[in-house]
Design a protein around this motif. Structure first.
Motif, mmCIF file in Angstrom:
data_model
loop_
_atom_site.group_PDB
_atom_site.id
_atom_site.type_symbol
_atom_site.label_atom_id
_atom_site.label_comp_id
_atom_site.label_asym_id
_atom_site.label_seq_id
_atom_site.Cartn_x
_atom_site.Cartn_y
_atom_site.Cartn_z
ATOM 1 N N THR A 177 -4.283 37.941 4.093
ATOM 2 C CA THR A 177 -3.093 37.193 3.668
ATOM 3 C C THR A 177 -2.877 35.977 4.548
ATOM 4 O O THR A 177 -2.561 34.887 4.062
ATOM 5 N N ARG A 178 -3.057 36.148 5.860
ATOM 6 C CA ARG A 178 -2.890 35.016 6.771
ATOM 7 C C ARG A 178 -3.916 33.920 6.481
ATOM 8 O O ARG A 178 -3.581 32.730 6.501
ATOM 9 N N ASN A 179 -5.150 34.308 6.206
ATOM 10 C CA ASN A 179 -6.171 33.309 5.881
ATOM 11 C C ASN A 179 -5.844 32.579 4.584
ATOM 12 O O ASN A 179 -6.057 31.367 4.466
ATOM 13 N N LEU A 199 2.897 32.358 13.643
ATOM 14 C CA LEU A 199 2.856 33.624 14.362
ATOM 15 C C LEU A 199 4.142 34.413 14.150
ATOM 16 O O LEU A 199 4.122 35.631 13.960
ATOM 17 N N GLY A 200 5.270 33.704 14.186
ATOM 18 C CA GLY A 200 6.538 34.380 14.006
ATOM 19 C C GLY A 200 6.764 34.890 12.597
ATOM 20 O O GLY A 200 7.400 35.929 12.390
ATOM 21 N N LEU A 201 6.215 34.186 11.609
ATOM 22 C CA LEU A 201 6.444 34.557 10.207
ATOM 23 C C LEU A 201 5.428 35.558 9.674
ATOM 24 O O LEU A 201 5.697 36.235 8.682
ATOM 25 N N SER A 202 4.270 35.651 10.304
ATOM 26 C CA SER A 202 3.180 36.446 9.728
ATOM 27 C C SER A 202 2.864 37.696 10.530
ATOM 28 O O SER A 202 1.755 38.227 10.445
ATOM 29 N N GLY A 203 3.816 38.175 11.308
ATOM 30 C CA GLY A 203 3.551 39.324 12.166
ATOM 31 C C GLY A 203 3.154 40.574 11.409
ATOM 32 O O GLY A 203 2.385 41.399 11.900
ATOM 33 N N GLN A 204 3.684 40.783 10.192
ATOM 34 C CA GLN A 204 3.404 41.994 9.429
ATOM 35 C C GLN A 204 2.305 41.794 8.374
ATOM 36 O O GLN A 204 2.050 42.694 7.577
ATOM 37 N N MET A 205 1.684 40.631 8.374
ATOM 38 C CA MET A 205 0.672 40.350 7.353
ATOM 39 C C MET A 205 -0.707 40.782 7.813
ATOM 40 O O MET A 205 -0.992 40.828 9.014
ATOM 41 N N ASN A 206 -1.566 41.077 6.855
ATOM 42 C CA ASN A 206 -2.947 41.383 7.203
ATOM 43 C C ASN A 206 -3.750 40.094 7.333
ATOM 44 O O ASN A 206 -3.279 39.001 7.017
ATOM 45 N N SER A 207 -4.976 40.228 7.797
ATOM 46 C CA SER A 207 -5.801 39.062 8.069
ATOM 47 C C SER A 207 -6.097 38.255 6.813
ATOM 48 O O SER A 207 -6.077 37.017 6.839
#
Length: 221
Positions: free
Chosen positions: A39-41, A29-37
């Motif tokens: 990219t996170r997946n 959560l802390g590292l992926s705040g600016q990522m889109n869905s």
């Protein structure tokens, strides 16, 4: 079959508290705040795969790899601590955004996207999920159980890959749930979590280093 189920259950009981997927979720959560869905997946998929590979290597070839390169468990802890502390500092003190030209901005975006995909291995898979403690436990357990008579030989052969697969699946499910959490807490909440996790990562990194140094001192005595 009962022996296999028992072995898998015992393996999950031992590994999951060390792996602690929930801690990895908070870090994600802390590292992926600016990522889109998407990219996170993608990162969640890669992280779960890396976790499975790391656990397999640690079980079947961990001691051989460490002996070949002359790496000790304290050395592994200290190296992991340095990496975690460095990432924590970057999260705790993010670089300020500045006005940039179009060319510099495009380059920065490309570098940012590359760094986003790299967090799947470090720090999410290692050392957050499959950290020094987990690896050390697997290496010692592998050498012990192969000479034990508690389980049949076929169970000792089949159970570890199944256990590692289940751990990777649990990590994948936890990481894929971050999208819903993102929508609930918003951008300000993500920023707060990022800075909090940065501080905690610095503390964890320092503690890893302290544990490694203490093990070295204890071995000298």
């Amino acid at each position: 079959m009962l022996d296999l189920i028992k072995a898998i259950g015992l393996g999950l009981i031992v590994i999951l508290p060390l792996a602690n997927p929930l801690t990895t979720v908070v870090l994600f959560l802390g590292l992926s705040g600016q990522m889109n869905s998407a990219t996170r997946n993608q990162i969640a998929n890669k992280t779960s795969l890396y976790v499975f590979i790391i656990l397999m290597v640690a079980w079947y070839a961990g001691q051989l790899v460490m002996d070949t390169f002359g790496i000790s468990i304290p050395g592994l802890r200290i190296a992991g601590g340095l990496i975690v502390a460095f990432i924590g500092f970057r999260m705790l003190f993010p670089q300020p955004e500045e006005d940039q030209s179009r060319e510099v901005l495009i380059k920065a975006v490309k570098e940012t996207e590359a760094s986003k995909t790299s967090i799947a291995f470090v720090p999410l898979a290692m050392p957050s999920t499959a950290g020094p403690g987990t690896i050390a436990m697997l290496i010692s357990s592998a050498s012990t159980l192969r000479h034990a008579n508690e389980f049949p030989a076929w169970v000792i052969l089949v159970a570890p890959p199944l256990i590692f697969l289940l751990v990777a699946i649990i990590a994948w499910v936890c990481l894929r749930s971050t999208d819903k959490i993102m929508r609930l807490i918003g951008k300000s909440g993500i920023d707060a979590i990022s800075r909090l996790m940065g501080f905690l990562l610095v503390c964890m990194g320092v503690q890893f280093i302290i544990n490694g140094v203490l093990e070295i001192v204890a071995s000298i005595r």
